[in-house]
Design a protein around this motif. Structure first.
Motif, PDB file in Angstrom:
ATOM      1  N   PRO B 184       0.834  -1.221   0.000  1.00 51.93           N
ATOM      2  CA  PRO B 184       0.000   0.000   0.000  1.00 51.93           C
ATOM      3  C   PRO B 184       0.865   1.266   0.000  1.00 51.93           C
ATOM      4  N   ASP B 185       2.156   1.105   0.316  1.00 55.38           N
ATOM      5  CA  ASP B 185       3.046   2.270   0.368  1.00 55.38           C
ATOM      6  C   ASP B 185       3.602   2.653  -0.998  1.00 55.38           C
ATOM      7  N   SER B 186       3.451   1.756  -1.978  1.00 55.38           N
ATOM      8  CA  SER B 186       3.911   2.053  -3.335  1.00 55.38           C
ATOM      9  C   SER B 186       2.811   2.777  -4.101  1.00 55.38           C
ATOM     10  N   GLY B 187       3.179   3.765  -4.872  1.00 55.42           N
ATOM     11  CA  GLY B 187       2.204   4.536  -5.635  1.00 55.42           C
ATOM     12  C   GLY B 187       1.359   3.664  -6.541  1.00 55.42           C
ATOM     13  N   SER B 188       1.966   2.650  -7.128  1.00 55.88           N
ATOM     14  CA  SER B 188       1.245   1.770  -8.040  1.00 55.88           C
ATOM     15  C   SER B 188       0.564   0.619  -7.308  1.00 55.88           C
ATOM     16  N   GLY B 189       0.869   0.477  -5.999  1.00 48.55           N
ATOM     17  CA  GLY B 189       0.321  -0.644  -5.238  1.00 48.55           C
ATOM     18  C   GLY B 189       1.168  -1.900  -5.327  1.00 48.55           C
ATOM     19  N   SER B 190       2.225  -1.830  -6.148  1.00 52.10           N
ATOM     20  CA  SER B 190       3.066  -3.023  -6.269  1.00 52.10           C
ATOM     21  C   SER B 190       4.537  -2.644  -6.286  1.00 52.10           C
ATOM     22  N   PHE B 191       5.377  -3.641  -6.170  1.00 52.19           N
ATOM     23  CA  PHE B 191       6.820  -3.404  -6.316  1.00 52.19           C
ATOM     24  C   PHE B 191       7.423  -4.529  -7.140  1.00 52.19           C
ATOM     25  N   ALA B 192       8.503  -4.234  -7.852  1.00 51.59           N
ATOM     26  CA  ALA B 192       9.194  -5.231  -8.675  1.00 51.59           C
ATOM     27  C   ALA B 192      10.666  -4.861  -8.758  1.00 51.59           C
ATOM     28  N   ILE B 249      12.967  -1.657 -10.086  1.00 56.73           N
ATOM     29  CA  ILE B 249      14.304  -1.630 -10.687  1.00 56.73           C
ATOM     30  C   ILE B 249      14.303  -2.721 -11.749  1.00 56.73           C
ATOM     31  N   HIS B 250      14.703  -2.378 -12.958  1.00 58.90           N
ATOM     32  CA  HIS B 250      14.646  -3.340 -14.051  1.00 58.90           C
ATOM     33  C   HIS B 250      15.942  -3.431 -14.832  1.00 58.90           C
ATOM     34  N   MET B 251      17.025  -2.937 -14.261  1.00 56.81           N
ATOM     35  CA  MET B 251      18.302  -3.036 -14.972  1.00 56.81           C
ATOM     36  C   MET B 251      19.452  -2.934 -13.973  1.00 56.81           C
ATOM     37  N   PRO B 252      20.639  -3.368 -14.407  1.00 53.19           N
ATOM     38  CA  PRO B 252      21.783  -3.209 -13.530  1.00 53.19           C
ATOM     39  C   PRO B 252      22.063  -1.722 -13.271  1.00 53.19           C
ATOM     40  N   GLY B 253      22.786  -1.432 -12.220  1.00 54.46           N
ATOM     41  CA  GLY B 253      23.116  -0.043 -11.902  1.00 54.46           C
ATOM     42  C   GLY B 253      23.346   0.092 -10.412  1.00 54.46           C
ATOM     43  N   GLU B 254      23.537   1.325  -9.981  1.00 52.71           N
ATOM     44  CA  GLU B 254      23.864   1.566  -8.582  1.00 52.71           C
ATOM     45  C   GLU B 254      22.740   1.125  -7.638  1.00 52.71           C
ATOM     46  N   ALA B 255      21.490   1.433  -8.028  1.00 54.97           N
ATOM     47  CA  ALA B 255      20.356   1.096  -7.170  1.00 54.97           C
ATOM     48  C   ALA B 255      20.241  -0.415  -6.998  1.00 54.97           C
ATOM     49  N   ALA B 256      20.408  -1.145  -8.112  1.00 56.58           N
ATOM     50  CA  ALA B 256      20.324  -2.606  -8.061  1.00 56.58           C
ATOM     51  C   ALA B 256      21.435  -3.171  -7.198  1.00 56.58           C
ATOM     52  N   GLN B 257      22.616  -2.597  -7.368  1.00 61.54           N
ATOM     53  CA  GLN B 257      23.776  -3.092  -6.634  1.00 61.54           C
ATOM     54  C   GLN B 257      23.606  -2.895  -5.127  1.00 61.54           C
TER      55      GLN B 257
END
Lengths: 317, 275
Positions: B184-192, B249-257
């Motif tokens: 419920p805390d995600s704007g879209s209602g989901s996370f991935a 997050i759908h790709m490699p990068g700093e956030a994913a790491q």
């Protein structure tokens, strides 16, 4: 003394004597004619798409050098359009990366990209495997190719790679001249000299690509970031893979977004249309400023890169 | 005289046939077994005690947060740091490249050592490492994620098949950890969160080393011993913001790491359970 069996296997992929050593080495599976035949059947079968409406060949026509002639973007399932122009499939075993942004790092994974793309074939590999397994003809083809009728995603992709590896073009008029078996006429020769002066640093002979990524001055700002979408590196913005020029007169429209409909427009771009940006290739000046007769000569030369034996090869269809 | 001639011809025929057959090791139990070899040339090499092996189970216990509450799929969990309410529908990740060091200091590598852990199929399915040579082991190493080689080696099979939805088709490389669900805390209602990256500064592949300091791992013939690890999925947000800020997050990068490595580094050795 050579082994007869090995000699037959090697001849499945005929390595042109004037080409460098291929990048792809067939190390992962035993290449055989049955695997190539299976890959060809899959390439032409819409079973690889979500609603069984589109095959690889729908957007890669042999008669157009395995490109999608006349289409800037190609039609996928659900009437969606692809994000980029369909590239001609040719001499793939020499390419270290695939697609305009090089996001695919291996020939065996090229088939998976359009299958998994929701704007292209939008299909699930497990579903493909199930569908193929229910088909007795395919089970027989897999049995011949792999000595077992077990069907896996890996074997589907290996077969597609086996077929695509055979798509070799090395018998254009240009190749005959390159090998010293023929010569250019005066106008072709004038074009070839311009090509060697201005183009070969990226369109390296004889494959006519160095497979690097370059910004060829299409835009000042980039709608499509190209290579940077893969590397996340700002210095790659607006860069795309240098495409091969083989069968070039058959693969219009040109560039990653199919913005140029004719070779005349392409030559005009390199002559006087280069746009400045931070990542513009240092191999490109502001423009080559060709005269009308130079433009005509360049196109006459480019026409010699069309390989009629390739686009009519009955083994490919 | 006539008979001698016939013998000679037969011998020559036999020789030329042999020269057209590939030679190599034809014993499947050997480490250098060659599928293509038709004739054994005596080159077979064997692991020590290759016929005396047991099984090692890797059992991962899942906790949630520092208080050590249990992690569960399909139930709402409150994150101790972000306060997010999260319900996981998918939690999949790769563990690979198990190696064991015995008391003589010799390393044994588990061949084709790739596991895709899928928590939607249950939280207590052990990873079965079969064919471990009998012996006492003092150390274990493994990898979280998939080594860079397999990210660039073409179409793979088994746990690494592209059919598991754990491989990026458009920018090749494994999705080494996939966490999806609702909040419920995600704007879209989901996370991935699809986390990967095998090269350069955003490589997430993490090597782990376990010392069996208080008790050796003992593998006995045809028996099963276990190594218990503890993992805490809440650690994904140890250095990452609430799903109200970043829900995808759908790709490699700093956030994913940041996300993956915080989870990986926290995975800890718990205990050895000898048969």
């Amino acid at each position: 003394m050579s082994c007869k069996k090995e000699a037959v296997e090697v001849s499945l992929i005929k390595q042109p004597g004037h080409f460098p050593k291929p990048h792809y080495n067939f190390a992962n599976f035993e290449l055989n004619q049955a695997g190539i035949d299976l890959g060809k059947a899959l390439f032409y079968d819409p079973i690889l798409s979500f609603d069984n409406s589109i095959s690889c060949a729908s957007c890669h026509h042999q008669s157009a050098g395995f490109s999608d002639p006349g289409k800037s973007f190609s039609l996928g399932v659900d009437d969606s359009l692809s994000d980029r122009n369909s590239i001609g499939l040719v001499n793939l075993i020499w390419s270290p990366t695939f697609f305009w942004d090089g996001g695919v790092n291996h020939l065996e994974l090229t088939g998976f990209a359009p299958i998994n793309n929701v704007k292209e074939m939008k299909e699930d590999m497990n579903h493909i495997v199930d569908e193929l397994y229910q088909d007795n003809d395919y089970r027989a083809l897999f049995l011949r190719a792999f000595n077992e009728d077990t069907i896996t995603a890996q074997r589907v992709l290996w077969s597609l790679a086996a077929y695509m590896a055979t798509l070799i073009s090395s018998e254009s008029y240009y190749d005959r001249v390159y090998k010293g078996e023929a010569s250019f006429n005066v106008e072709q020769d004038k074009g070839y000299k311009l090509f060697q002066r201005d183009c070969v640093s990226c369109h390296t002979e004889p494959l006519t690509s160095n497979y690097n990524f370059e910004n060829n001055g299409l835009d000042e700002e980039f709608e499509d970031l190209g290579r940077a979408q893969i590397t996340l590196n700002a210095s790659d913005r607006g860069k795309f893979k240098v495409p091969t020029l083989r069968n070039i007169t058959l693969t219009a429209p040109y560039m990653h977004d199919g913005r140029f409909n004719t070779l005349n427009e392409v030559i005009d771009h390199y002559s006087d249309g280069i746009k400045m940006s931070a990542t513009l290739s240092n191999k490109l000046p502001e423009g080559f400023h060709y005269t009308p007769s130079e433009k005509k000569a360049l196109i006459k030369f480019l026409e010699t890169l069309v390989d009629p034996f390739f686009v009519q090869n009955p083994d490919f269809n | 005289m006539k008979i001698k001639n016939i013998t000679l011809i037969v011998l020559l025929g036999g020789l030329s046939l042999t020269s057209c057959k590939k030679e190599g090791c034809t014993d499947e139990a050997a480490t250098n077994y060659s599928e293509k070899a038709k004739k054994d040339d005596g080159s077979c090499v064997y692991e020590h005690n290759h016929d005396e092996t047991g099984t090692l189970n890797i059992e991962v216990d899942y906790k949630w947060g520092m208080a050590g509450a249990d992690f569960n799929m399909e139930t709402t969990l409150e994150h101790p740091m972000t306060g997010d309410e999260l319900e996981f529908s998918t939690f999949k990740y790769y563990i690979s490249n198990f190696k064991l060091k015995n008391e003589n200091g010799e390393w044994w590598s588990h061949p084709e050592s790739y596991f895709l852990v899928d928590l939607s199929e249950g939280l207590d399915n052990p990873l079965k490492i079969e064919g471990v040579p009998v012996g006492n082991y003092t150390e274990m190493t493994y990898m979280l994620g998939v080594d860079s080689t397999r990210n660039v080696s073409g179409a793979q099979d088994g746990a690494l098949s592209v059919s598991h939805g754990m491989f990026w088709s458009w920018s090749n490389g494994y999705i080494m950890l996939k966490a999806e669900g609702t909040s419920p805390d995600s704007g879209s209602g989901s996370f991935a969160f699809h986390l990967g990256g095998f090269q350069g500064e955003y490589n997430i592949v993490t090597e782990k080393n376990v010392l069996f300091s208080s008790e050796d791992l003992v593998i006995e013939e045809d028996k099963t011993s276990a190594v218990h690890l503890i993992a805490n999925p809440a650690r994904l947000w140890h250095g990452s913001p609430s799903v109200s800020e970043t829900a995808m997050i759908h790709m490699p990068g700093e956030a994913a790491q940041t996300m993956a490595v915080n989870f990986y580094e926290n995975i800890a050795f718990d205990r050895v359970e000898n048969n």
